[in-house]
Design a protein around this motif. Structure first.
Motif, mmCIF file in Angstrom:
data_model
loop_
_atom_site.group_PDB
_atom_site.id
_atom_site.type_symbol
_atom_site.label_atom_id
_atom_site.label_comp_id
_atom_site.label_asym_id
_atom_site.label_seq_id
_atom_site.Cartn_x
_atom_site.Cartn_y
_atom_site.Cartn_z
ATOM 1 N N ALA A 113 40.139 46.236 44.693
ATOM 2 C CA ALA A 113 41.603 46.230 44.719
ATOM 3 C C ALA A 113 42.165 45.473 45.904
ATOM 4 O O ALA A 113 43.325 45.044 45.870
ATOM 5 C CB ALA A 113 42.121 47.672 44.739
ATOM 6 N N MET A 114 41.382 45.296 46.964
ATOM 7 C CA MET A 114 41.885 44.605 48.163
ATOM 8 C C MET A 114 42.313 43.172 47.865
ATOM 9 O O MET A 114 43.155 42.617 48.569
ATOM 10 C CB MET A 114 40.825 44.601 49.264
ATOM 11 C CG MET A 114 40.530 45.970 49.872
ATOM 12 S SD MET A 114 41.980 46.740 50.632
ATOM 13 C CE MET A 114 42.263 45.627 52.017
ATOM 14 N N ASN A 115 41.744 42.568 46.809
ATOM 15 C CA ASN A 115 42.126 41.197 46.447
ATOM 16 C C ASN A 115 43.557 41.112 45.939
ATOM 17 O O ASN A 115 44.161 40.034 45.961
ATOM 18 C CB ASN A 115 41.178 40.658 45.363
ATOM 19 C CG ASN A 115 39.747 40.582 45.849
ATOM 20 O OD1 ASN A 115 39.503 40.248 47.004
ATOM 21 N ND2 ASN A 115 38.796 40.895 44.979
ATOM 22 N N TYR A 116 44.095 42.253 45.468
ATOM 23 C CA TYR A 116 45.444 42.251 44.900
ATOM 24 C C TYR A 116 46.484 42.827 45.854
ATOM 25 O O TYR A 116 47.662 42.869 45.520
ATOM 26 C CB TYR A 116 45.459 43.062 43.590
ATOM 27 C CG TYR A 116 44.389 42.655 42.624
ATOM 28 C CD1 TYR A 116 44.504 41.478 41.869
ATOM 29 C CD2 TYR A 116 43.228 43.422 42.463
ATOM 30 C CE1 TYR A 116 43.506 41.091 40.980
ATOM 31 C CE2 TYR A 116 42.233 43.046 41.581
ATOM 32 C CZ TYR A 116 42.376 41.867 40.841
ATOM 33 O OH TYR A 116 41.393 41.491 39.972
ATOM 34 N N LEU A 117 46.042 43.271 47.017
ATOM 35 C CA LEU A 117 46.961 43.861 47.986
ATOM 36 C C LEU A 117 47.429 42.804 48.972
ATOM 37 O O LEU A 117 46.793 41.753 49.119
ATOM 38 C CB LEU A 117 46.264 45.009 48.731
ATOM 39 C CG LEU A 117 45.728 46.160 47.876
ATOM 40 C CD1 LEU A 117 45.109 47.234 48.755
ATOM 41 C CD2 LEU A 117 46.821 46.764 47.012
ATOM 42 N N PRO A 118 48.540 43.053 49.675
ATOM 43 C CA PRO A 118 48.994 42.099 50.698
ATOM 44 C C PRO A 118 47.897 41.821 51.729
ATOM 45 O O PRO A 118 47.107 42.712 52.076
ATOM 46 C CB PRO A 118 50.188 42.829 51.344
ATOM 47 C CG PRO A 118 50.669 43.764 50.276
ATOM 48 C CD PRO A 118 49.468 44.182 49.508
ATOM 49 N N LYS A 119 47.840 40.595 52.234
ATOM 50 C CA LYS A 119 46.758 40.187 53.141
ATOM 51 C C LYS A 119 46.739 40.991 54.429
ATOM 52 O O LYS A 119 45.691 41.230 55.014
ATOM 53 C CB LYS A 119 46.894 38.696 53.463
ATOM 54 C CG LYS A 119 46.620 37.800 52.270
ATOM 55 C CD LYS A 119 46.699 36.330 52.648
ATOM 56 C CE LYS A 119 46.384 35.447 51.435
ATOM 57 N NZ LYS A 119 46.457 33.998 51.787
ATOM 58 N N GLU A 120 47.922 41.393 54.892
ATOM 59 C CA GLU A 120 47.982 42.131 56.162
ATOM 60 C C GLU A 120 47.675 43.613 55.998
ATOM 61 O O GLU A 120 47.631 44.352 56.989
ATOM 62 C CB GLU A 120 49.367 41.962 56.802
ATOM 63 C CG GLU A 120 50.533 42.595 56.045
ATOM 64 C CD GLU A 120 51.091 41.712 54.939
ATOM 65 O OE1 GLU A 120 52.109 42.084 54.351
ATOM 66 O OE2 GLU A 120 50.475 40.643 54.680
ATOM 67 N N ALA A 121 47.432 44.054 54.776
ATOM 68 C CA ALA A 121 47.201 45.484 54.532
ATOM 69 C C ALA A 121 45.858 45.920 55.105
ATOM 70 O O ALA A 121 44.848 45.222 54.970
ATOM 71 C CB ALA A 121 47.256 45.779 53.038
ATOM 72 N N GLU A 122 45.861 47.083 55.763
ATOM 73 C CA GLU A 122 44.615 47.666 56.257
ATOM 74 C C GLU A 122 43.825 48.254 55.097
ATOM 75 O O GLU A 122 44.394 48.714 54.113
ATOM 76 C CB GLU A 122 44.901 48.786 57.259
ATOM 77 C CG GLU A 122 45.571 48.329 58.532
ATOM 78 C CD GLU A 122 45.798 49.497 59.481
ATOM 79 O OE1 GLU A 122 45.107 50.528 59.334
ATOM 80 O OE2 GLU A 122 46.664 49.386 60.351
ATOM 81 N N ARG A 123 42.486 48.224 55.239
ATOM 82 C CA ARG A 123 41.658 48.837 54.193
ATOM 83 C C ARG A 123 41.839 50.353 54.242
ATOM 84 O O ARG A 123 41.698 50.971 55.294
ATOM 85 C CB ARG A 123 40.181 48.509 54.400
ATOM 86 C CG ARG A 123 39.323 48.921 53.205
ATOM 87 C CD ARG A 123 37.850 48.748 53.494
ATOM 88 N NE ARG A 123 37.052 48.984 52.305
ATOM 89 C CZ ARG A 123 36.741 50.182 51.820
ATOM 90 N NH1 ARG A 123 37.177 51.260 52.458
ATOM 91 N NH2 ARG A 123 36.019 50.312 50.730
ATOM 92 N N PRO A 124 42.142 50.987 53.103
ATOM 93 C CA PRO A 124 42.321 52.445 53.090
ATOM 94 C C PRO A 124 41.039 53.174 53.489
ATOM 95 O O PRO A 124 39.931 52.684 53.254
ATOM 96 C CB PRO A 124 42.692 52.750 51.637
ATOM 97 C CG PRO A 124 43.187 51.456 51.083
ATOM 98 C CD PRO A 124 42.423 50.386 51.787
#
Length: 1024
Positions: A113-124
């Protein structure tokens, strides 16, 4: 076999002595814990995004993650909550799912899912739930010189924070029994740079240039190795900022001038802007949550911690150490409860045996057999890797009464043969041999009741596996002890000629009126009365069946019994946009009002720093307050007073009460609302308006007559930047954003690499209101063609509009919904119908229902199936013993009679039909028919010997009268102490005890008088 054992008493004694010694040794090595180590089928995903609103977080991060995680296997349910800056997704699995594999799968889905999240988003972060993550207790550190409800000495508190983190925490974590120590309440520091706005304007320096200077002077490129002849040196390049003086001495070049940061900025090391506070008894505190290693003994951990705490108190007299939410007390109470029940059980044995047998030696024989049975049971605990916990100990307490039954039946039967003139050796052989088969059937029917309990779905089945194991082991060990050791002990004790004055009391006998035919006359009178009133007795049996069904539907039902506690957690959302300091002031006022009523109180105000905190974070306008009182009545009064005070002073506040977090609460979710009504908006393009939701809340209360828990809202200020004016005045968006963050004291730009710790470096403006910031703060424009810049006030570029939204955005499998929690719902079907009518009338909402009532109903449905399976197993066992298809039905007939009156007793005592009381009913159904088994077995034997039917009924009743009454009394007496204990283990078992006492009392009467009548009805024609 009995004859063989009787002729070799020394060998038997040595064998059981060896087993007894092994049991004593293994008992000391058994792990001790509150509850069985159960993998909770739940995984939590924590999403963090600072400076992000709840709505933005839901749409950009939480929703894509939730949709991705819907694809994981064995998923039972998924719920998410989004708040400002943080979100949480809870994944619930079917019990039995391998949580280790599920943990890996969830991480794989998040990586995808990280590929679809904003680039600056921290990994949950992904957290696997575990019962061992719950702290054993909380250790609060406060300064002795501080006064309650007064400002703390900040300098001394900073020193204590550093000391707590570097010394206390590490010392406790060095203990082998401790897994980790989680800390909150620490006061951190930062380097704050406050620029002089006038000097910035004169020197034409922007915030961007200050940030650039800090970055260029705080670099650590690395190191290299160089050779110099025979030697090799490590050369390190470093321009790191180490102290606040290093920051002050940073140079900037502006035009032809070289200046230092201290020339136009004020630089200080100050406490970080606090997001949360921890309080203990009105004082600012550092709170340490101590977490136990999963496989360690809690008793040993408690001893090690007490020793460490005592040394702390001696070495650091300026610090006050206090413990709250101590879960080791629960285990202490339960273990002491077992010891108390064993002592009282032995005392009752003595009383019952002396009254019914007229002999002082019999209690000694029975008592030794009972103690040997319990100690040998610990060997099987050790071999099967079972721990001593609340559930397994409760199973042993439950088995205690049944262990006594086996010993009493053998002892009393041997005594009867001796009264008929048999020799001691022959009486031991004949008396034991006669009851081997009925005792085995009795034990197997009881085990048959417990065995299906382990097939209950979910955690309940896993929990009660320990109880079923304890009872099964206890029964089987006591059975073999009763037929192998007890006759040998009986023969040795009664054969020994005791002549010394010291032990002469053991051979004392007296003429007991109970023994001397009083019971026989009572029994004959009772049987004669029943046979004279056959119609009434039969009607009594027939009426009990619909009565049982009526009470089953009439009595209130819940998952687990309500446990009376002296502790309370109040979760408060003030529902106003207040900061941490105001939140603390309100909590202090609350503590002041509770002074004298609570013996101990602590509070977590605002965001906490616990690493293992799996629940949602508290915001600055929320608090979690803990109270402890002397007794249950005080805590009930305190809860009412706290609620009234909060509602009278702050009517918008949302308050909920719950017990402190324990493993029990975590596993069984006892604070779950009865019904949760989920409102799904049909219009997905528009968020629900707060006004609409408030109106709906009032309509729900009016329509159903039940007040829902208030929904929390938050007020917001929406800052809208005018893009047209940015272009018109040539203002950089990045510079405007920097100025806004600086003005609102949220501009963290770098890190000071101190030798002891890392301190954030922030650029901040003076403390001002929002209106003052907008009118007094200037933004530098971009240089024109001649290189000159000008300054524009913020209010020219920014528009501020107030708004309101949900504080928490909740979503599930079917998307976003608004939850309304309802407690104390009466008629659920009527309630659901009224809610549906209201939703259909508006036409704007789809609704769903969840909550404790539905899970409770599922559990009770399973228990009904388990009862049916238990009855089938008991029927097959009895049919094998009696070699009859009819007599087992005769025995099982008394079950609906017993259950009906047990339900009546539960209702009269104010208890509900819950998991524990239902298990009590099921278990007693297996125990109470033991009396009927003994009775029918004796009647059958007499009839085979040619005794007429009526005479056989009377004679069998006389022979089995004393063991039936004695076993019933000892089983009831084993349960009685639980009614007068108030620890967690006893509170859990109290409904079970009441159900068992009611069933045993009525069942004994039915076994003695009603079963013979039903037996006569069946076999009277054959007799004729």
């Amino acid at each position: 076999m009995i004859k063989f054992l009787i002729h070799r008493p020394i060998a038997v004694l040595m064998a059981f002595t060896a087993c007894f010694i092994i049991g004593c040794v293994t008992y000391s090595t058994l792990p001790i814990s509150l509850l069985p180590d159960i993998a909770i089928p739940e995984i939590t995903v924590q999403v963090s995004a600072s400076n992000t609103s709840a709505r933005e977080l839901e749409n950009t991060l939480v929703k894509p993650l939730r949709q991705q995680l819907l694809q994981v296997s064995s998923l039972k349910d998924i719920r998410s909550e989004s708040r400002d800056g943080a979100g949480i997704i809870r994944l619930s699995y079917e019990y039995g799912t391998n949580t280790d594999l599920a943990f890996i799968e969830v991480n794989e889905k998040i990586d995808a899912a990280m590929n679809y999240l904003p680039k600056e988003a921290e990994r949950p972060k992904v957290v696997k739930a575990s019962a061992t993550d719950i702290p054993v207790f909380y250790l609060n550190l406060t300064l002795k010189n501080d006064n309650s409800y007064n400002p703390t000495d900040q300098r001394a508190f900073l020193q204590m924070c550093e000391f707590a983190e570097t010394v206390i925490k590490r010392r406790i974590e060095q203990l082998p029994e401790v897994a980790m120590v989680d800390v909150t309440g620490l006061l951190e520091q930062q380097v704050q740079i406050v620029p002089d706005r006038d000097k910035l304007a004169i020197m034409d320096i922007s915030i961007e240039e200050i940030e650039s200077a800090l970055s260029s002077n705080n670099v650590e490129p690395g190191s290299m190795k160089v050779r110099d002849g025979y030697y090799e040196y490590n050369i390190k390049f470093s321009t790191l900022l180490r102290t606040s003086e290093d920051v002050e001495n940073i140079y900037l070049k502006k035009g032809d001038r070289i200046i230092q940061l201290k020339d136009f900025c004020r630089i200080n090391i100050i406490p970080v802007k606090e997001k949360g506070v921890s309080l203990s008894d009105g004082k600012r505190a550092v709170t340490l949550a101590v977490i136990k290693q999963a496989d360690e003994n809690m008793d040993k951990m408690k001893e090690a911690l007490v020793k460490t705490m005592n040394s702390f108190k001696k070495m650091y007299p300026d610090i006050e150490f206090s413990i709250s939410r101590n879960q080791t007390e629960l285990l202490d109470f339960t273990i002491s409860n077992l010891q108390q029940n064993l002592s009282l059980g032995f005392l009752f044995i003595c009383i019952v045996a002396i009254l019914f047998l007229g002999d002082v030696k019999s209690p000694l024989v029975i008592g030794i057999s009972m103690v040997v049975s319990i100690v040998i049971s610990f060997v099987f605990f050790y071999l099967c890797g079972m721990s001593l916990n609340i559930i397994s100990l409760a199973g042993l307490i439950l088995a205690l009464g049944m262990m006594i039954d086996s010993s009493i039946i053998v002892t009393e039967n041997i005594s009867q043969y001796r009264e008929r003139g048999y020799s001691l050796r022959r009486a031991c052989i004949a008396g034991t041999s006669e009851v081997i088969t009925p005792m085995l059937s009795s034990s197997l029917t009881t085990i048959a009741v417990f065995a299906p309990l382990i097939f209950m779905s979910g955690i309940a089945g896993a929990i009660f596996f320990d109880q079923a194991f304890s009872v099964t082991v206890g029964l089987m060990v006591s059975y073999f002890t009763g037929i192998m050791l007890l006759p040998v002990l009986y023969m040795l004790v009664y054969r020994t000629s005791i002549t010394t004055r010291k032990w002469k009391w053991l051979s004392f006998k007296f003429n007991n009126p109970i023994k001397d035919h009083t019971l026989d006359r009572f029994y004959d009178a009772g049987v004669n009365w029943v046979f004279e009133h056959k119609t009434f007795s039969v009607i009594f049996c027939i009426v009990s069946i619909p009565l049982c069904v009526f009470f089953f539907f009439f009595i209130d039902k819940e998952r687990m019994p309500e446990i009376e506690q002296t502790e309370l957690i109040a979760c408060i959302d003030w529902n106003e946009n207040i900061h941490v300091d105001e939140n603390q002031r309100r909590v202090d006022a609350l503590f002041g009002a509770a002074e004298g009523k609570a013996t101990e109180h602590t509070a977590s105000i605002g965001q906490q720093d616990f690493i293992l905190k799996r629940d949602r974070e508290l915001s600055s306008s929320e608090a979690e307050v803990y109270f402890k009182a002397k007794n249950v009545k005080d805590i009930t009064t305190l809860q009412e007073e706290v609620y009234q005070k909060i509602k009278s002073d702050y009517p918008l506040a949302v308050v909920s009460f719950s017990p402190p977090e324990t493993i029990f609460e975590k596993l069984f979710v006892t604070g779950e609302p009865d019904v949760v009504v989920e409102f799904y908006a049909r219009n997905k393009n528009q968020a629900p308006e707060p006004g609409t939701l408030r109106k709906m809340e009032k309509n729900l209360a009016k329509q159903t007559g039940v007040e829902p828990t208030n929904i929390a809202f938050e007020n917001q200020l929406n800052l809208t930047i005018s893009k047209e004016k940015l272009l018109l005045y040539k203002v950089s968006y990045n510079e405007l954003y920097r100025v806004l963050k600086t003005a609102f004291r949220e501009n963290s730009v770098n890190m000071l690499h101190s030798y002891q710790q890392y301190l954030p470096i922030t650029i901040a403006g003076e403390e001002k209101t929002v209106n003052e910031v907008l009118h007094e703060t200037l933004v530098q424009t971009q240089p024109d063609s001649k290189g000159y810049s000008s300054y524009i006030p913020l209010w020219e570029l920014v528009n501020v509009t107030p708004s309101e939204d949900l504080k928490t955005i909740t979503s599930g499998r079917n998307g976003e919904f608004v939850p309304f929690d309802f407690y104390k719902v009466g008629d659920v079907k009527t309630f659901m119908k009224e809610v549906k009518q209201m939703a259909d009338k508006s036409g704007e909402w789809d609704i769903g229902f969840s909550g404790g009532i539905f899970s409770n109903q599922k559990m009770l449905d399973e228990l009904v199936v388990i009862l049916f399976i238990s009855l089938l197993l008991m029927y097959f066992i009895l049919a094998a013993q009696f070699e009859s298809f009819l007599q087992p039905l005769l025995v099982l007939t008394e079950i609906p009679i017993d259950v009906a009156f047990a339900l009546l007793l539960l209702w009269l005592c104010g208890h509900t039909l819950n998991l524990m009381s239902a298990i009590g009913l099921i278990v007693t159904c297996g125990i109470v028919i033991n009396d009927s088994i003994l009775k029918l077995d004796a009647i059958n034997e007499l009839r085979k010997a040619g005794v007429p039917l009526i005479e056989a009924i009377h004679e069998a009743g006389r022979r089995r009268l004393r063991p039936i009454i004695m076993t019933s009394l000892t089983t009831i007496f084993a349960m009685v102490p639980l009614l007068f204990s108030f620890d967690m283990g006893s509170e859990l078992q109290k409904p079970l005890s009441i159900a068992m006492i009611g069933t045993m009392t009525v069942g004994t009467v039915v076994s003695l008088f009603i079963i013979p009548l039903l037996y006569w009805f069946i076999y009277r024609k054959k007799q004729n």
